[in-house]
Design an enzyme around this catalytic site. Structure first.
Site, PDB file in Angstrom:
ATOM      1  N   GLU A 125    -110.810  -6.673 -59.561  1.00 33.10           N
ATOM      2  CA  GLU A 125    -112.380  -5.744 -60.554  1.00 33.10           C
ATOM      3  C   GLU A 125    -113.123  -5.109 -59.579  1.00 33.10           C
ATOM      4  OE1 GLU A 125    -114.844  -8.943 -61.746  1.00 33.10           O
ATOM      5  OE2 GLU A 125    -113.993  -9.899 -61.910  1.00 33.10           O
ATOM      6  N   GLY A 126    -112.525  -4.260 -58.763  1.00 36.32           N
ATOM      7  CA  GLY A 126    -113.238  -3.107 -58.244  1.00 36.32           C
ATOM      8  C   GLY A 126    -114.222  -3.539 -56.984  1.00 36.32           C
TER       9      GLY A 126
END
EC number: 2.4.2.21
Length: 357
Positions: A314-315
């Site tokens: 997801e970062g």
């Protein structure tokens, strides 16, 4: 071979030298801020200005896509979770949303290959529904891999043209650590059992199935390993191809990127093959618990900022590290020099004392 991407220029060496010189003039012992100094110098070189400017529009682009291999027991979660998580991202309820708020970044979600319908606002670059199961079929057609690379390049251009001064690629896709591991193991010459991790947390039987799928995917990938686009077509997926185009185009556009975990770094390996020199514009944020991630970082000769045993994607790892990068910029840009502050340096001679008086 650039595959349609313009050549990548290196960050400005003269500005980096000026930043290194400025570090010696700041009110601190030389080298006392450790790696923060190196990071600040890198940002200055990327921006082409010293002192560097603080990031005003850090942007996460979260690439969502499903993978056919997830239907064969390689993940602890069903494929339906991808579309559900896209809705969660848009509602602001995911880790990436919470971490972005703390780090001073904003989030964009793009549906590249979700196996379901998503909001029109995130699906304008959609290539297909789910990529093929890479252990037994190609992930994409020739037309689809071309479209996915073009989508990634266009998304990078959209964000940079809108003012993004730092980019983060995030990922969401059940089963995506399987193609990531295939890409990394093939490009680093690693055997499957040395590269396979637990992904979303599969049990022993799931891990065995995952090893078998990665072994079969690698067997199909090896004949095309020297052609990065063909490798994406056979053994990756639309989301990987889009991330590859995104990372390559960011470097072409002279925009720094924080790399996240194993999925994004797998795409980065391919992007470096497509756009040689792109890695000079990337900074790996963290080291994932996935064994393949460390293999990829060593292959790229990049050193991560943090190691918090994260494996979400997801970062999230990049956003956790972003405040460190901001600190590096702040110290280089905002600290006083010895001359400005009227502080003596170690190189200055003390006043001479006349002992005869």
């Amino acid at each position: 071979m650039t595959h349609g991407f313009d050549p990548v220029a290196a960050p400005d060496a003269q500005v980096r030298a000026a930043a290194e010189q400025r570090q010696t003039q700041l009110t601190k012992p030389a080298g006392s801020l450790g790696r923060l100094e190196e990071l600040g110098n890198w940002v200055a070189a990327c921006q082409g200005v010293c002192p560097p400017k603080q990031f005003e529009r850090a942007r996460v682009v979260l690439f969502a896509g499903d993978h056919g291999v997830a239907k064969h027991g390689v993940s602890a979660y069903p494929s339906e979770v991808t579309a559900q998580m896209v809705a969660n991202f848009l509602a602001g309820g995911a880790a990436v949303n919470a971490l972005a708020a703390v780090a001073g970044a904003t989030v964009r979600v793009v549906d590249i290959a979700v196996d379901g319908d998503t909001e029109p606002s995130v699906s304008q670059h959609k290539v297909r529904r789910s990529s093929g199961s890479i252990d037994r079929e190609d992930a994409l057609t020739d037309a689809e891999v071309t479209a996915a690379l073009a989508a990634g390049r266009a998304i990078a251009d959209e964000e940079i043209d809108a003012g993004a001064d730092l980019l983060i690629a995030g990922d969401m896709g059940i089963g995506n650590t399987t193609p990531a591991t295939v890409l990394i193991a093939v490009l680093t010459g690693t055997e499957p059992v040395a590269a396979v991790g637990r992904g979303t947390g599969v049990d022993d039987q799931g891990w065995i199935r995952k090893v078998a799928a990665i072994r079969d995917g690698m067997r199909r990938a090896r004949p095309v390993a020297t052609d990065p686009v063909d490798l994406l077509r056979v053994a990756a997926g639309a989301d990987f191809a889009a991330m590859t185009g995104f990372l390559a185009q960011a470097a072409v556009r002279r925009t720094p990127v924080l790399l996240d975990g194993v999925v994004v770094t797998a795409a980065a390996l391919v992007a470096e093959d497509i756009a040689a020199g792109a890695k000079a514009w990337w900074l790996p944020a963290h080291r994932s618990t996935e064994p393949a991630h460390d293999l990829a970082l060593k292959h790229l000769r990049l050193t991560p900022l943090i190691d918090l045993e994260m494996r979400l994607g997801e970062g999230s790892g990049a956003l956790t590290a972003l405040p460190i990068l901001r600190a590096a910029v702040a110290t280089l840009a905002e600290m006083s020099t010895f001359a400005d502050a009227g502080v003596s340096t170690s190189a200055e001679e003390p006043d001479t004392v006349d002992l005869a008086k």
